[in-house]
Design a protein around this motif. Structure first.
Motif, PDB file in Angstrom:
ATOM      1  N   UNK A   1       0.874  -1.024  -0.018  1.00  9.34           N
ATOM      2  CA  UNK A   1      -0.149   0.023  -0.122  1.00  9.34           C
ATOM      3  C   UNK A   1       0.932   1.044  -0.174  1.00  9.34           C
ATOM      4  N   UNK A   2      -0.002   2.222   0.095  1.00  8.53           N
ATOM      5  CA  UNK A   2       0.809   3.488  -0.078  1.00  8.53           C
ATOM      6  C   UNK A   2       0.162   4.625   1.043  1.00  8.53           C
TER       7      UNK A   2
ATOM      8  N   UNK B   1       4.510   7.788   0.390  1.00 10.56           N
ATOM      9  CA  UNK B   1       5.534   6.748   0.878  1.00 10.56           C
ATOM     10  C   UNK B   1       4.934   5.354   0.327  1.00 10.56           C
ATOM     11  N   UNK B   2       5.817   4.710  -0.121  1.00  5.36           N
ATOM     12  CA  UNK B   2       5.573   3.219  -0.261  1.00  5.36           C
ATOM     13  C   UNK B   2       5.988   2.415   0.882  1.00  5.36           C
ATOM     14  N   UNK B   3       5.095   1.826   1.404  1.00  2.98           N
ATOM     15  CA  UNK B   3       4.905   1.035   2.749  1.00  2.98           C
ATOM     16  C   UNK B   3       5.952  -0.361   2.534  1.00  2.98           C
TER      17      UNK B   3
ATOM     18  N   UNK C   1       6.787  11.403  -4.408  1.00  3.14           N
ATOM     19  CA  UNK C   1       6.583  10.124  -4.276  1.00  3.14           C
ATOM     20  C   UNK C   1       7.914   9.587  -3.643  1.00  3.14           C
ATOM     21  N   UNK C   2       7.763   8.809  -2.720  1.00  5.40           N
ATOM     22  CA  UNK C   2       9.050   7.914  -2.128  1.00  5.40           C
ATOM     23  C   UNK C   2       9.102   6.582  -2.786  1.00  5.40           C
ATOM     24  N   UNK C   3       9.684   6.280  -3.618  1.00  5.05           N
ATOM     25  CA  UNK C   3       9.612   4.788  -4.115  1.00  5.05           C
ATOM     26  C   UNK C   3      10.786   4.130  -4.405  1.00  5.05           C
ATOM     27  N   UNK C   4      10.781   2.950  -4.976  1.00  5.57           N
ATOM     28  CA  UNK C   4      11.991   2.313  -5.250  1.00  5.57           C
ATOM     29  C   UNK C   4      12.356   2.295  -6.846  1.00  5.57           C
ATOM     30  N   UNK C   5      13.694   2.478  -7.318  1.00  7.12           N
ATOM     31  CA  UNK C   5      13.818   2.437  -8.692  1.00  7.12           C
ATOM     32  C   UNK C   5      13.626   1.549  -9.511  1.00  7.12           C
ATOM     33  N   UNK C   6      13.765   0.282  -9.077  1.00  6.75           N
ATOM     34  CA  UNK C   6      13.765  -0.980  -9.906  1.00  6.75           C
ATOM     35  C   UNK C   6      12.563  -1.313 -10.378  1.00  6.75           C
ATOM     36  N   UNK C   7      11.173  -1.302  -9.666  1.00 10.00           N
ATOM     37  CA  UNK C   7       9.961  -1.393 -10.184  1.00 10.00           C
ATOM     38  C   UNK C   7       9.569  -0.475 -11.271  1.00 10.00           C
ATOM     39  N   UNK C   8      10.185   0.551 -11.092  1.00  5.14           N
ATOM     40  CA  UNK C   8       9.796   1.527 -12.257  1.00  5.14           C
ATOM     41  C   UNK C   8      10.797   1.295 -13.773  1.00  5.14           C
TER      42      UNK C   8
END
Length: 623
Positions: free
Chosen positions: A36-37, A45-47, A63-70
């Protein structure tokens, strides 16, 4: 994540970040743990148990996320060189002019984390444009966002005109992406096709929801509405259908000028100047500004069907009033005047009452006092001229004269309304009164009423202009009631009164002749000879009385000429006109006594056709 995508991420990671070689399995763990977010102020934030390493800013949201999924699904992010963040660890990316804004990017980000995606007609167009922006093609992953949204539009949205309308409305802020991806074109084509074919379905078969299609099309924004109407014209839709949709659109988006007019605010530069003004403050509450309303009017006029019966005359005149309020181009106003002239027989007098106002710019630029009429008579005059030109063309094509008595009645009622304006000039009123040919009127009672109202409102008009104005009226086309009223009307010139009195006398003689013809016997041959002798005696008596009337009229005409000469002499020497007035009153009294005697004579003849007769000479001598 599939192996192909992992290999691509590995190769791209070699160029951008050496950490990619150390933990190639991290994206799968991140996807599994990001359920969830969470939003805090202006941050999303990505939980996840793994710290985020990429900050992406869309509009004013970060948006605070991870690089690799994008990177695994977005070709745009995988192809650019990410810059290290200056404030914290990881990387920073700002997406300029992202279609759909932060809300659409949030849904796209959830899709990248393999969270459930709920496609609806409301969000599919922004998501389609966002996927094109991020280049989410099948090259990076099967069934990527581009293919999913395209399939939803093709198989779900375009199968329902209601969903198509929803998608088209959502494309309002997606330009130029929605145009380049042909979303707008496909939606407009579907709506135009549906609107054209609904008319071919029988009325008892058409569902009630389908009947709302035209009304729903009229709620679109002007650019999309124009695309739908243009497509309908290309598909050769019936002009009545196009006209109906255009009239509904104008009803939804254009202000009602008849209600927004504040009326006569007062006097202008001089005491005799009346002018209309528009209360702009009441129109400020409209969803469109003045310039947008002007552009909307111009757009609607440009797509009006050329057929005369496509839209009503009431709509054209209302559109004309609105165009004049918002200072539309002269060419557009002239086009509306021509269209209104082609269907003028369907108008009423309220439609023709076009206010003559000055907007604020004209009031500031005006330096000299001018007289303004309450209503714009020049526009109505041009409309009647276009009507006559249209009628002449039809006569040449059909070789026949179409009878339209409603036009003469319309002009009579309009003249009666504008005659109440004290600022209306004699010339404009006379030009309008002479606009139609003589054979257009069967009765001049309405014209007489308008002339009488004009003379009552303008008591200072000269005697010469009074005679000129009354020449437009044919006394032979007046009814008996109108003649009796005009015979006692002090506002009419004396020559007109004499003509009307003559018409009354001839009418009475004609009535008596008809009465005598009705008394002719159909049977009893033994009484035919006596009744023929009685009829001859009555005819002889009527002839004598008619000769006496002619002599008396000649005497009245001579007296009138003498009075006119005497009045001119007295006016030149600046003497009193009291004696002339007394003689005029005496002549007027003689006419009144003469009419009373005529009525008494008619009653006596009805009671007894064999009673004694009083000669007309004796009645004249009594006056």
């Amino acid at each position: 994540m599939n192996s192909g995508s992992a290999g691509q991420l590995k190769s791209s990671g070699d160029d951008t970040d050496p950490i990619c070689n150390k933990s190639i399995i991290v994206p799968e763990r991140v996807v599994a743990l990001a359920n969830s977010f969470e939003r805090k102020d202006r941050f999303w934030y990505v939980k996840s148990q793994i710290p985020t390493d990429l900050s992406i800013q869309v509009d004013d949201i970060t948006f605070k996320a991870h690089k690799f999924p994008l990177i695994s699904k977005c070709g745009y992010i995988s192809s650019i060189e990410l810059q290290p963040s200056a404030s914290e660890d990881g990387y920073y990316l700002k997406l300029e002019n992202f279609p759909g804004g932060a809300e659409t990017f949030e849904t796209t980000l959830k899709f990248c984390y393999n969270l459930p995606l709920d496609l609806t007609p409301l969000n599919v167009a922004p998501l389609r444009c966002a996927s094109e922006y991020l280049y989410m093609t099948e090259e990076f992953e099967d069934r990527n966002l581009i293919s999913k949204t395209e399939a939803f539009i093709t198989f779900v949205v375009l199968s329902s005109w209601r969903d198509t309308l929803t998608v088209l409305r959502s494309c309002a802020n997606l330009s130029p992406w929605a145009e380049n991806l042909q979303i707008v074109r496909r939606c407009c084509d579907l709506l135009a096709w549906k609107a054209c074919n609904d008319n071919n379905i029988p009325e008892d078969v058409v569902d009630s929801n389908e009947r709302c299609l035209h009304n729903d099309i009229a709620t679109l924004q002007i650019d999309h509405f124009m695309r739908v109407i243009t497509t309908m014209k290309v598909k050769r839709a019936k002009p009545e259908i196009i006209g109906k949709i255009i009239m509904k659109y104008a009803e939804n988006w254009l202000p009602l000028i008849d209600e927004d007019l504040e009326g006569i605010r007062g006097y202008g530069f001089g005491k005799s100047e009346l002018q209309f003004s528009v209360n702009r403050e009441r129109m400020a509450g409209s969803s469109l500004g003045c310039q947008e309303l002007k552009e909307t009017i111009e757009s609607l006029v440009s797509v009006l069907p050329p057929q005369s019966k496509a839209v009503s005359c009431h709509f054209l005149l209302r559109l004309l009033k609105t165009a004049m309020v918002y200072s539309a181009s002269p060419a557009l106003i002239s086009d509306l005047e021509k269209r209104a002239g082609m269907v003028l027989e369907d108008a009423n007098v309220c439609d023709l009452l076009i206010p003559n106002f000055k907007n604020q710019d004209q009031q500031k630029g005006s330096s000299s006092p001018e007289v303004y009429t309450i209503y714009n008579v020049d526009v109505v005059q041009r409309i009647f001229e276009y009507f006559l030109m249209h009628e002449q063309q039809q006569q040449q094509q059909q070789q026949q004269v179409p009878g339209k008595p409603s036009i003469s009645k319309l002009l009579d009622n309009y003249l009666a309304e504008i005659a109440k304006d004290p600022c209306l000039s004699f010339t404009k009123f006379q030009v309008l009164a002479e606009m139609l040919p003589e054979n257009a009127w069967k009765c001049h009672d309405g014209l007489y009423r308008a002339i009488d109202m004009f003379l009552k409102t303008h008591p200072s008009i000269s005697e010469h202009d009074r005679r000129r104005l009354c020449k437009t009226m044919n006394c032979e086309k007046l009814s008996l009631d109108a003649c009796l009223h005009a015979a006692q009307n002090d506002r009419l010139p004396l020559r007109t009164i004499v003509q009307i009195n003559t018409q009354v006398l001839f009418s009475e003689q004609a009535k008596m002749r008809m009465m005598m013809q009705d008394k002719q016997p159909e049977t009893k041959e033994e009484n035919s000879k006596d009744k023929r002798i009685s009829r001859d005696i009555e005819i002889k008596t009527l002839k004598e009385e008619l000769e006496n009337v002619k002599k008396k009229l000649a005497e009245l005409q001579s007296d009138y000429n003498e009075l006119q000469q005497e009045y001119e002499k007295l006016s030149s020497k600046q003497k009193t006109t009291q004696n002339w007035g007394l003689r005029w009153q005496k002549m007027k009294k003689s006419f009144q006594i003469k009419h009373e005697d005529d009525e008494t004579r008619d009653k006596t003849r009805r009671k007894s056709s064999t009673g004694p007769r009083t000669s007309l000479r004796r009645r004249m001598s009594m006056s």
